[in-house]
Design a protein around this motif. Structure first.
Motif, PDB file in Angstrom:
ATOM      1  N   SER A   1       8.531   1.434   0.768  1.00 19.40           N
ATOM      2  CA  SER A   1       7.364   2.132   1.300  1.00 19.40           C
ATOM      3  C   SER A   1       6.451   1.144   2.011  1.00 19.40           C
ATOM      4  CB  SER A   1       6.580   2.831   0.176  1.00 19.40           C
ATOM      5  OG  SER A   1       5.946   1.882  -0.654  1.00 19.40           O
ATOM      6  N   MET A   2       5.677   1.663   2.960  1.00 17.86           N
ATOM      7  CA  MET A   2       4.667   0.849   3.636  1.00 17.86           C
ATOM      8  C   MET A   2       3.425   1.707   3.826  1.00 17.86           C
ATOM      9  SD  MET A   2       6.418   0.525   7.415  1.00 17.86           S
ATOM     10  CE  MET A   2       7.198   1.908   8.246  1.00 17.86           C
ATOM     11  N   ASN A   3       2.290   1.127   3.512  1.00 18.16           N
ATOM     12  CA  ASN A   3       1.028   1.858   3.531  1.00 18.16           C
ATOM     13  C   ASN A   3      -0.025   1.076   4.316  1.00 18.16           C
ATOM     14  OD1 ASN A   3       1.466   4.162   1.386  1.00 18.16           O
ATOM     15  ND2 ASN A   3       2.329   2.307   0.503  1.00 18.16           N
ATOM     16  N   PRO A   4      -0.321   1.492   5.551  1.00 15.78           N
ATOM     17  CA  PRO A   4      -1.332   0.793   6.348  1.00 15.78           C
ATOM     18  C   PRO A   4      -2.731   0.903   5.751  1.00 15.78           C
ATOM     19  CG  PRO A   4       0.048   2.203   7.722  1.00 15.78           C
ATOM     20  CD  PRO A   4       0.324   2.576   6.309  1.00 15.78           C
ATOM     21  N   TYR A   5      -2.939   1.921   4.899  1.00 16.44           N
ATOM     22  CA  TYR A   5      -4.265   2.151   4.323  1.00 16.44           C
ATOM     23  C   TYR A   5      -4.175   2.237   2.797  1.00 16.44           C
ATOM     24  CZ  TYR A   5      -4.963   3.638   9.157  1.00 16.44           C
ATOM     25  OH  TYR A   5      -4.990   3.682  10.528  1.00 16.44           O
ATOM     26  N   GLN A   6      -5.199   1.728   2.142  1.00 15.55           N
ATOM     27  CA  GLN A   6      -5.353   1.904   0.697  1.00 15.55           C
ATOM     28  C   GLN A   6      -6.631   2.691   0.468  1.00 15.55           C
ATOM     29  OE1 GLN A   6      -3.158   1.103  -1.606  1.00 15.55           O
ATOM     30  NE2 GLN A   6      -1.755   0.151  -0.131  1.00 15.55           N
ATOM     31  N   GLY A   7      -6.561   3.675  -0.434  1.00 16.53           N
ATOM     32  CA  GLY A   7      -7.625   4.661  -0.524  1.00 16.53           C
ATOM     33  C   GLY A   7      -7.340   5.730   0.511  1.00 16.53           C
TER      34      GLY A   7
ATOM     35  N   ALA B   1      -8.184  -0.974   5.222  1.00 14.85           N
ATOM     36  CA  ALA B   1      -7.262  -0.863   6.352  1.00 14.85           C
ATOM     37  C   ALA B   1      -6.575  -2.208   6.573  1.00 14.85           C
ATOM     38  CB  ALA B   1      -8.014  -0.446   7.616  1.00 14.85           C
ATOM     39  N   LYS B   2      -5.265  -2.200   6.539  1.00 12.05           N
ATOM     40  CA  LYS B   2      -4.494  -3.422   6.780  1.00 12.05           C
ATOM     41  C   LYS B   2      -4.320  -3.575   8.293  1.00 12.05           C
ATOM     42  CE  LYS B   2      -2.028  -2.895   2.402  1.00 12.05           C
ATOM     43  NZ  LYS B   2      -0.701  -2.720   1.753  1.00 12.05           N
ATOM     44  N   THR B   3      -5.268  -4.233   8.903  1.00 10.96           N
ATOM     45  CA  THR B   3      -5.318  -4.289  10.366  1.00 10.96           C
ATOM     46  C   THR B   3      -4.130  -5.019  10.989  1.00 10.96           C
ATOM     47  OG1 THR B   3      -6.734  -6.249  10.178  1.00 10.96           O
ATOM     48  CG2 THR B   3      -7.830  -4.124  10.440  1.00 10.96           C
ATOM     49  N   ASN B   4      -3.456  -5.845  10.216  1.00 11.65           N
ATOM     50  CA  ASN B   4      -2.290  -6.570  10.743  1.00 11.65           C
ATOM     51  C   ASN B   4      -0.981  -5.897  10.339  1.00 11.65           C
ATOM     52  OD1 ASN B   4      -2.696  -7.233   8.028  1.00 11.65           O
ATOM     53  ND2 ASN B   4      -1.823  -9.284   8.249  1.00 11.65           N
ATOM     54  N   ALA B   5      -1.035  -4.611   9.982  1.00  9.23           N
ATOM     55  CA  ALA B   5       0.162  -3.895   9.529  1.00  9.23           C
ATOM     56  C   ALA B   5       1.319  -3.954  10.529  1.00  9.23           C
ATOM     57  CB  ALA B   5      -0.186  -2.450   9.191  1.00  9.23           C
ATOM     58  N   PRO B   6       1.088  -3.703  11.819  1.00  6.00           N
ATOM     59  CA  PRO B   6       2.211  -3.767  12.771  1.00  6.00           C
ATOM     60  C   PRO B   6       2.872  -5.148  12.824  1.00  6.00           C
ATOM     61  CG  PRO B   6       0.324  -2.637  13.738  1.00  6.00           C
ATOM     62  CD  PRO B   6      -0.155  -3.261  12.472  1.00  6.00           C
ATOM     63  N   GLU B   7       2.058  -6.196  12.776  1.00  2.00           N
ATOM     64  CA  GLU B   7       2.602  -7.548  12.804  1.00  2.00           C
ATOM     65  C   GLU B   7       3.411  -7.833  11.536  1.00  2.00           C
ATOM     66  OE1 GLU B   7      -0.518  -6.762  13.430  1.00  2.00           O
ATOM     67  OE2 GLU B   7      -0.739  -7.248  15.558  1.00  2.00           O
ATOM     68  N   LEU B   8       2.912  -7.331  10.395  1.00  2.00           N
ATOM     69  CA  LEU B   8       3.630  -7.528   9.141  1.00  2.00           C
ATOM     70  C   LEU B   8       4.965  -6.799   9.142  1.00  2.00           C
ATOM     71  CD1 LEU B   8       0.715  -7.187   6.547  1.00  2.00           C
ATOM     72  CD2 LEU B   8       1.966  -9.270   7.140  1.00  2.00           C
ATOM     73  N   LEU B   9       4.992  -5.605   9.735  1.00  2.62           N
ATOM     74  CA  LEU B   9       6.248  -4.867   9.806  1.00  2.62           C
ATOM     75  C   LEU B   9       7.251  -5.601  10.685  1.00  2.62           C
ATOM     76  CD1 LEU B   9       8.033  -2.453   9.253  1.00  2.62           C
ATOM     77  CD2 LEU B   9       6.880  -1.235  11.114  1.00  2.62           C
ATOM     78  N   ARG B  10       6.780  -6.116  11.814  1.00  2.00           N
ATOM     79  CA  ARG B  10       7.673  -6.873  12.709  1.00  2.00           C
ATOM     80  C   ARG B  10       8.232  -8.103  11.988  1.00  2.00           C
ATOM     81  NH1 ARG B  10       8.191  -6.618  18.052  1.00  2.00           N
ATOM     82  NH2 ARG B  10       6.309  -5.327  18.221  1.00  2.00           N
ATOM     83  N   LYS B  11       7.371  -8.787  11.254  1.00  2.00           N
ATOM     84  CA  LYS B  11       7.811  -9.969  10.505  1.00  2.00           C
ATOM     85  C   LYS B  11       8.856  -9.589   9.468  1.00  2.00           C
ATOM     86  CE  LYS B  11       6.022 -13.651   7.518  1.00  2.00           C
ATOM     87  NZ  LYS B  11       4.798 -14.225   6.876  1.00  2.00           N
ATOM     88  N   PHE B  12       8.634  -8.472   8.811  1.00  2.00           N
ATOM     89  CA  PHE B  12       9.568  -8.010   7.784  1.00  2.00           C
ATOM     90  C   PHE B  12      10.928  -7.689   8.396  1.00  2.00           C
ATOM     91  CE2 PHE B  12      11.628  -4.640   5.376  1.00  2.00           C
ATOM     92  CZ  PHE B  12      11.607  -5.150   4.078  1.00  2.00           C
TER      93      PHE B  12
END
Length: 360
Positions: free
Chosen positions: A75-81, A112-123
């Protein structure tokens, strides 16, 4: 049954537009401000405050799901809460890890995980990654109101499309239609499946139970429009809460099927950890006439408790009430021709774009 935060439904003003009406203590914090003894206090209630956004430069985005009964691998969640404010949401408990309460804080303090797209690319660039479907909204809704401003989910979808990475989505927000054309492109290659959470078509219940979500009619529109574009769509009638929405199962499934849903699932409500306190307070304030009935029916699902942690059983419940819900769901899905085929994600197209540069 005595509640820890209110002695009568009319004890304090009601926070309109919010699901939770209290902020229970965060069990992970040694010291914090909490509401525990309202008697004798003239001005206990605090005015509602605007939603606060906390931008986080996260270290990770994708998490492996070890639970065998949730139907996802990662799972991946760009937002918490989540500003949707669904009163029953199991994700409320995870907000305590951020130092917040699972109650009102969960709805009005969004990370908000503002670097979510970059983290997904890295993954996805990790050479050890063997492609399996990734689930958006494994914890909180990836299309909650904040997504309209931040576009983190959209950017993650664009990365997934670039890598031909299959993705599953579950949401209760019509905002998903904003991204319908990228979803259509992914659907042409069996890279996407969207589930719409549809809990009730009673608008008065939705406004209390899921105050900042799309209406039931809007969710049916989502199912219809995505289905017409060729996007595989399913419906989750979850959670089923006996005494509140269990009688709607036939209508929910029928309406979803008529609008193009091919798949369907459900879970019964379970109130673990802080969600128990939050839901009980909400139930007494909104449905004092049937509080005891609903509460005891929830207990009947879980062996006399309102939660069950045993894999397999916790999602479906046990006992007579659980059996009735299960049988009703099976009869209706069979009658409507739902779940006749299983959707299979296509993992064979996965490719890292950077590798293509070696050809030139």
């Amino acid at each position: 049954m005595t509640l820890p935060f209110s002695d009568t439904p009319a004890s304090f003003p009601y926070y309109k537009g919010r699901g939770a009406q209290v902020n229970p203590k965060n069990k992970y914090l040694a010291e914090e401000y909490a509401q525990e003894h309202p008697e004798g206090i003239d001005e206990w209630w605090q005015a509602d405050v605007p939603t606060q956004i906390f931008e986080e430069n996260a270290k990770t985005l994708v998490n492996k799901v070890d639970s065998p009964d949730v139907g996802m691998w990662y799972s991946m969640n760009p937002y918490q809460g989540c500003e949707h404010g669904c009163i029953y949401c199991y994700a409320r408990n995870s907000h305590q890890f951020w130092g917040f309460s699972a109650g009102l804080d969960f709805e009005r303090k969004i990370v908000a995980k503002t670097n979510a797209p970059e983290l997904l690319r890295k993954f996805l660039n990790n050479k050890n990654w063997v492609p399996k479907p990734l689930s958006l909204s494994g914890n909180t809704d990836c299309y909650q109101p904040l997504e309209r401003k931040m576009w983190l989910t959209r950017q993650c979808l664009e990365v997934a499309w670039e890598y031909r990475q299959p993705v599953g989505i579950i949401t209760k927000n019509a905002l998903v239609l904003r991204d319908k054309y990228i979803l259509q492109k992914m659907a042409e290659h069996n890279l996407i499946c969207v589930y719409v959470s549809l809990t009730t078509l009673q608008e008065d219940l939705r406004q209390k139970m899921e105050p900042r979500t799309a209406t039931g009619i809007q969710r049916l529109k989502v199912i219809r429009e995505l289905s017409e574009l060729g996007v595989p769509v399913g419906v989750m009638t979850a959670p089923v809460i006996p005494g509140l929405n269990d009688h709607e199962i036939p209508r929910l499934l029928e309406q979803a099927a008529e609008n193009g849903a091919k798949y369907a699932g459900y879970t019964v409500v379970r109130l673990n950890d802080a969600v128990k306190v939050i839901f009980q307070d909400w139930l007494q304030k909104n449905f004092p006439d049937r509080h005891d009935k609903v509460w005891h029916m929830i207990e009947s699902l879980h062996g006399g408790e309102v939660n069950d942690s045993q894999f397999g059983r916790r999602m479906r419940g046990d006992g007579n009430v659980a059996d009735i819900i299960r049988q009703q769901f099976r009869v209706q899905t069979k009658r409507l021709g739902m779940n006749q085929e299983k959707f299979e994600f296509n993992t064979s197209l996965f490719a890292r774009p950077t590798n293509q540069l070696k050809l030139f």
